[in-house]
Motif scaffolding. Structure first.
Motif, PDB file in Angstrom:
ATOM      1  N   LEU A  67       0.825  -1.206   0.000  1.00 39.42           N
ATOM      2  CA  LEU A  67       0.000   0.000   0.000  1.00 39.42           C
ATOM      3  C   LEU A  67       0.860   1.256   0.000  1.00 39.42           C
ATOM      4  CD1 LEU A  67      -2.925  -0.907   2.422  1.00 39.42           C
ATOM      5  CD2 LEU A  67      -3.026  -0.618  -0.058  1.00 39.42           C
ATOM      6  N   PHE A  68       1.928   1.229   0.771  1.00 43.49           N
ATOM      7  CA  PHE A  68       2.868   2.347   0.790  1.00 43.49           C
ATOM      8  C   PHE A  68       3.487   2.528  -0.594  1.00 43.49           C
ATOM      9  CE2 PHE A  68       7.210   3.916   2.329  1.00 43.49           C
ATOM     10  CZ  PHE A  68       6.808   5.246   2.316  1.00 43.49           C
ATOM     11  N   GLY A  69       3.879   1.419  -1.227  1.00 49.11           N
ATOM     12  CA  GLY A  69       4.458   1.502  -2.569  1.00 49.11           C
ATOM     13  C   GLY A  69       3.483   2.060  -3.585  1.00 49.11           C
ATOM     14  N   GLY A  70       2.229   1.668  -3.486  1.00 48.79           N
ATOM     15  CA  GLY A  70       1.229   2.206  -4.405  1.00 48.79           C
ATOM     16  C   GLY A  70       1.012   3.694  -4.221  1.00 48.79           C
ATOM     17  N   ARG A  71       1.032   4.140  -2.969  1.00 48.75           N
ATOM     18  CA  ARG A  71       0.853   5.578  -2.701  1.00 48.75           C
ATOM     19  C   ARG A  71       2.063   6.378  -3.173  1.00 48.75           C
ATOM     20  NH1 ARG A  71       0.464  10.013  -2.734  1.00 48.75           N
ATOM     21  NH2 ARG A  71      -0.387  11.517  -1.242  1.00 48.75           N
ATOM     22  N   ILE A  72       3.272   5.819  -3.000  1.00 49.46           N
ATOM     23  CA  ILE A  72       4.477   6.483  -3.493  1.00 49.46           C
ATOM     24  C   ILE A  72       4.423   6.618  -5.011  1.00 49.46           C
ATOM     25  CG2 ILE A  72       6.974   6.211  -3.799  1.00 49.46           C
ATOM     26  CD1 ILE A  72       6.225   7.249  -1.078  1.00 49.46           C
ATOM     27  N   ALA A  73       3.907   5.586  -5.700  1.00 52.88           N
ATOM     28  CA  ALA A  73       3.779   5.649  -7.153  1.00 52.88           C
ATOM     29  C   ALA A  73       2.841   6.774  -7.571  1.00 52.88           C
ATOM     30  CB  ALA A  73       3.273   4.309  -7.698  1.00 52.88           C
ATOM     31  N   ASP A  74       1.747   6.953  -6.821  1.00 50.79           N
ATOM     32  CA  ASP A  74       0.825   8.052  -7.121  1.00 50.79           C
ATOM     33  C   ASP A  74       1.465   9.409  -6.844  1.00 50.79           C
ATOM     34  OD1 ASP A  74      -1.272   6.430  -7.934  1.00 50.79           O
ATOM     35  OD2 ASP A  74      -2.131   6.269  -5.930  1.00 50.79           O
ATOM     36  N   PHE A 115      11.430  -3.430  -2.739  1.00 48.47           N
ATOM     37  CA  PHE A 115      11.410  -2.803  -4.064  1.00 48.47           C
ATOM     38  C   PHE A 115      10.322  -3.402  -4.949  1.00 48.47           C
ATOM     39  CE2 PHE A 115      15.770  -1.527  -2.855  1.00 48.47           C
ATOM     40  CZ  PHE A 115      15.671  -0.170  -3.149  1.00 48.47           C
ATOM     41  N   GLY A 116       9.994  -4.685  -4.740  1.00 44.98           N
ATOM     42  CA  GLY A 116       8.878  -5.283  -5.460  1.00 44.98           C
ATOM     43  C   GLY A 116       7.562  -4.616  -5.089  1.00 44.98           C
ATOM     44  N   ALA A 117       7.438  -4.193  -3.827  1.00 43.68           N
ATOM     45  CA  ALA A 117       6.227  -3.515  -3.374  1.00 43.68           C
ATOM     46  C   ALA A 117       6.063  -2.143  -4.016  1.00 43.68           C
ATOM     47  CB  ALA A 117       6.254  -3.370  -1.851  1.00 43.68           C
ATOM     48  N   LEU A 118       7.143  -1.569  -4.494  1.00 46.40           N
ATOM     49  CA  LEU A 118       7.082  -0.312  -5.241  1.00 46.40           C
ATOM     50  C   LEU A 118       6.842  -0.581  -6.718  1.00 46.40           C
ATOM     51  CD1 LEU A 118       7.481   2.798  -5.277  1.00 46.40           C
ATOM     52  CD2 LEU A 118       9.931   2.375  -5.586  1.00 46.40           C
ATOM     53  N   LEU A 119       7.487  -1.620  -7.228  1.00 49.85           N
ATOM     54  CA  LEU A 119       7.449  -1.925  -8.658  1.00 49.85           C
ATOM     55  C   LEU A 119       6.096  -2.462  -9.112  1.00 49.85           C
ATOM     56  CD1 LEU A 119       8.866  -2.362 -11.388  1.00 49.85           C
ATOM     57  CD2 LEU A 119       9.793  -4.501 -10.468  1.00 49.85           C
ATOM     58  N   ALA A 120       5.530  -3.413  -8.366  1.00 52.55           N
ATOM     59  CA  ALA A 120       4.313  -4.094  -8.812  1.00 52.55           C
ATOM     60  C   ALA A 120       3.117  -3.148  -8.978  1.00 52.55           C
ATOM     61  CB  ALA A 120       3.974  -5.242  -7.856  1.00 52.55           C
ATOM     62  N   PRO A 121       2.780  -2.313  -7.990  1.00 52.72           N
ATOM     63  CA  PRO A 121       1.647  -1.400  -8.195  1.00 52.72           C
ATOM     64  C   PRO A 121       1.932  -0.332  -9.246  1.00 52.72           C
ATOM     65  CG  PRO A 121       2.690  -0.996  -6.060  1.00 52.72           C
ATOM     66  CD  PRO A 121       3.274  -2.256  -6.596  1.00 52.72           C
ATOM     67  N   ALA A 122       3.195   0.091  -9.379  1.00 50.56           N
ATOM     68  CA  ALA A 122       3.537   1.071 -10.415  1.00 50.56           C
ATOM     69  C   ALA A 122       3.289   0.483 -11.801  1.00 50.56           C
ATOM     70  CB  ALA A 122       4.995   1.499 -10.276  1.00 50.56           C
TER      71      ALA A 122
END
Length: 505
Positions: A67-74, A115-122
Motif C-alpha cells: 500500500l505504501f508503494g502504491g501511494r508512493i507511485a501516485d 522494491f517489489g512492493a514499489l514496482l508491482a503497483p507502479a
C-alpha cells in the motif's frame, strides 16, 4: 457535456512489453527461489529453523509495504516509481546471488520484497492510465493477466533449469538482465499521462498502521504453519493484525489525504474483485506447493522435469486470458467471465482430489492443469482490469497495490492454511494405517498423497466461494476506463481531476 478524449500514446504497446517483463520478474521470483532453497541451504549452512525466512523475509516486506508503494507511485509518478523499483530489485538480486552467509541472503530477500512492493503497483497502474480504450484495455490486461497468473509456474521451470544445470545463485542473478532491459525500455518508451499524480501529503499514521498490520497478518499465517494455529505467538499476531488494521480503517476514514481512500475498496465491484481474487490465490498457491512435492517426492521427477510438468497450466492460463477473457471482456459482463472461470478452475482442482501414489500424469494431472489454467486465466484477466477500472487517476497506484496485496496475503494464507491441513491429514492417515502398511516407504507416500488430496478438497471449496463472490458482488455490465473528471466513485463532484474518456460501465 461531452468529455474531451486525450490522445492515445503511440508508444503504449511498446511500453506494455517492458511493463509485462517487469511484472514477470516479480511474479516468477515468488516461486523460483523455492526450488533453489535446498541447494542454498546446504551451501550457506542455513539452519532448518532459519530456512523459512528465505521465503518469509520476501513475503513480509512485499505484503507489508504494498500500500505504501502504491501511494508512493501516485505521489512520485508511476514511471519514476517503476524505474526506482526495477533498479532496486536488480541490486537486491545481485546481493542475494553473491550472498556469503545467511544474514546477507535474508537481507537481500527483504530488499527484493521492498522494491517489489514499489514496482508491482507502479506497473499495473501504468497500464490503468495508459490504456483507456475499451478494446485495447482488454488486450493489454489479457497479456498482463496471463503473466500474473502463469508467472509462478514459469518460475518453477526456470528455477529447475538454473538449479540443476548452473547454480542456485542464478535464481537471483537471472533477475538482473530482466530488470536492465525493462528499465532501459521503460526510460525511453513510457510516457505517463499528465495530471494523474496525487500530490497530497503522505499519510504517515496510515503508512505505519497498514505496514505493521499487514506484516502481522502475513507473519501470523507463516507462524501458524510452523508453530500451529493455537500457539500464543500465532494468536497474538492475529490479534495484533486485527487491531492494527481496524485502527488503519478508522484513521483512513478521518484524515484529509488517506493512504488508502476507502472509496477504492468500498465500491462494490472492486471489493468483489479483491475478495474473489485473494481467495482464488489461496487455492492456487497451495496447489503449486502440493504438485511440486508430489511430482518430485512421490513420482521422482527431477527439478527440470517438474517445471515442464507445469507447462499445461501455463498454456491454459495464456489461452484463457488472451483468447477467452480478452475477446469476451467487452461483450459480456465481467462476472460472467470471472464466476465461470473460477468454476472451471474448481473442476480442475476437483480432478486432483483423485490423486493416488500411482496416478498417471497424462490422464489425470495434465487435464486437471489445463482446466485450472483455462479457468484462472479467464477469470484473472477481467479481474486485473476491473481492479483499476473506474478509479480516479490519482488513486490508480493504491488501487493497483490492493490487487497485489490481495494476491500476496492470499498466497501467504494459502501456503500456511493448506499445508497445515495436509500435514494434519498425513499424520492421521499414517497413524490409522500403520498396521496395514506393506512397508514404511509405501505408508509414507500414501499418507503424503492423502494429505495433499485432503487439502485440495478445501481448495475446491475456496474456489467455489470465490466464484459465488464474483457472481454476487460484481454487478457492472462492462469494463470501465478512468473515472470521469469531476466525479468520484459514487458520482459526487471532486476537485483536481483529469479529463479522461468514459467507457462502458
Amino acid at each position: 457535456m461531452p468529455v474531451s478524449l486525450p490522445a492515445l500514446d503511440p508508444r503504449r504497446w511498446k511500453a506494455l512489453v517492458f511493463i509485462a517483463l517487469a511484472q514477470l520478474m516479480v511474479v516468477l521470483d515468488a516461486t523460483i527461489v523455492n526450488i533453489a532453497l535446498p541447494s542454498a541451504q546446504a551451501d550457506l549452512g542455513i539452519s532448518d529453523g532459519n530456512r523459512q525466512w528465505v521465503i518469509t523475509a520476501y513475503a513480509l516486506a512485499f505484503g507489508g509495504l504494498l500500500l505504501f508503494g502504491g501511494r508512493i507511485a501516485d505521489l512520485w509518478g508511476r514511471k519514476r516509481a517503476f524505474l526506482v523499483g526495477l533498479v532496486g530489485f536488480a541490486g537486491a538480486s545481485a546481493l542475494g546471488g553473491a550472498a556469503v552467509n545467511t544474514g546477507v541472503l535474508l537481507g537481500s530477500r527483504a530488499l527484493q520484497g521492498a522494491f517489489g512492493a514499489l514496482l508491482a503497483p507502479a506497473a499495473l497502474s501504468l497500464l490503468a492510465v495508459m490504456f483507456t480504450d475499451a478494446k485495447e484495455r482488454a488486450k493489454a490486461f489479457g497479456i498482463y493477466g496471463a503473466i500474473a497468473g502463469g508467472g509462478g509456474a514459469v518460475g518453477l521451470i526456470l528455477g529447475g533449469f538454473l538449479t540443476e544445470y548452473l547454480d542456485w545463485r542464478w535464481t537471483f542473478f537471472v533477475n538482473i538482465p530482466f530488470a536492465v532491459i525493462a528499465a532501459a525500455g521503460a526510460y525511453f518508451v513510457i510516457r505517463e499521462p499528465e495530471g494523474s499524480r496525487n500530490r497530497s501529503t503522505l499519510d504517515i499514521p496510515g503508512v505505519v498502521l497498514s505496514t505493521l498490520g499487514l506484516v502481522s497478518l502475513v507473519y501470523g499465517f507463516t507462524r501458524a504453519e510452523s508453530d500451529g494455529w493455537t500457539s500464543p505467538v500465532t494468536l497474538g499476531l492475529f490479534v495484533a493484525a486485527g487491531v492494527l488494521l481496524a485502527a488503519f480503517a478508522l484513521v483512513e476514514s478521518r484524515v484529509k489525504a488517506p493512504l488508502l481512500p476507502l472509496r477504492v475498496v468500498t465500491e462494490r465491484n472492486r471489493g468483489g474483485v479483491y475478495a474473489s481474487l485473494g481467495l482464488a490465490v489461496i487455492a492456487m498457491f497451495g496447489l503449486f506447493l502440493f504438485l511440486t512435492y508430489y511430482l518430485q517426492i512421490v513420482k521422482g521427477y527431477s527439478p527440470v522435469r517438474t517445471g515442464f510438468a507445469f507447462l499445461p497450466m501455463i498454456a491454459g492460463m495464456i489461452t484463457g486470458s488472451t483468447q477467452i477473457g480478452a475477446r469476451l471482456m467487452n461483450r459480456v459482463p465481467p462476472r460472467l467471465l470471472m464466476a465461470p472461470g473460477f468454476l472451471v478452475a474448481a473442476t480442475g482442482m476437483l480432478l486432483l482430489t483423485r490423486l493416488e501414489v500411482g496416478s498417471d500424469y497424462a490422464t489425470l494431472i495434465l487435464p486437471a492443469q489445463l482446466l485450472l489454467g483455462l479457468g484462472m486465466g479467464t477469470a484473472f484477466m477481467p479481474a486485473m482490469s476491473m481492479a483499476t477500472s473506474g478509479v480516479q487517476p490519482r488513486d490508480a497506484g493504491v488501487a493497483s497495490a490492493m490487487v497485489n496485496t490481495s494476491q500476496q496475503v492470499g498466497g501467504a494464507i494459502g501456503t500456511a492454511l493448506l499445508n497445515t491441513i495436509a500435514a494434519s491429514a498425513t499424520t492421521a492417515y499414517a497413524t490409522s494405517h500403520a498396521t496395514e502398511a506393506t512397508s514404511p516407504t509405501a505408508l509414507k507416500l500414501a499418507a503424503m498423497v492423502h494429505g495433499y488430496t485432503s487439502a485440495i478438497w478445501w481448495a475446491v471449496g475456496i474456489l467455489l466461494v470465490s466464484s459465488a463472490i464474483a457472481f454476487t458482488f460484481i454487478t457492472t455490465r462492462g469494463q470501465g476506463g478512468q473515472k470521469v473528471a469531476g466525479s468520484d466513485d459514487e458520482g459526487r463532484p471532486v476537485e483536481d481531476e483529469v479529463a479522461v474518456p468514459v467507457l462502458a460501465h
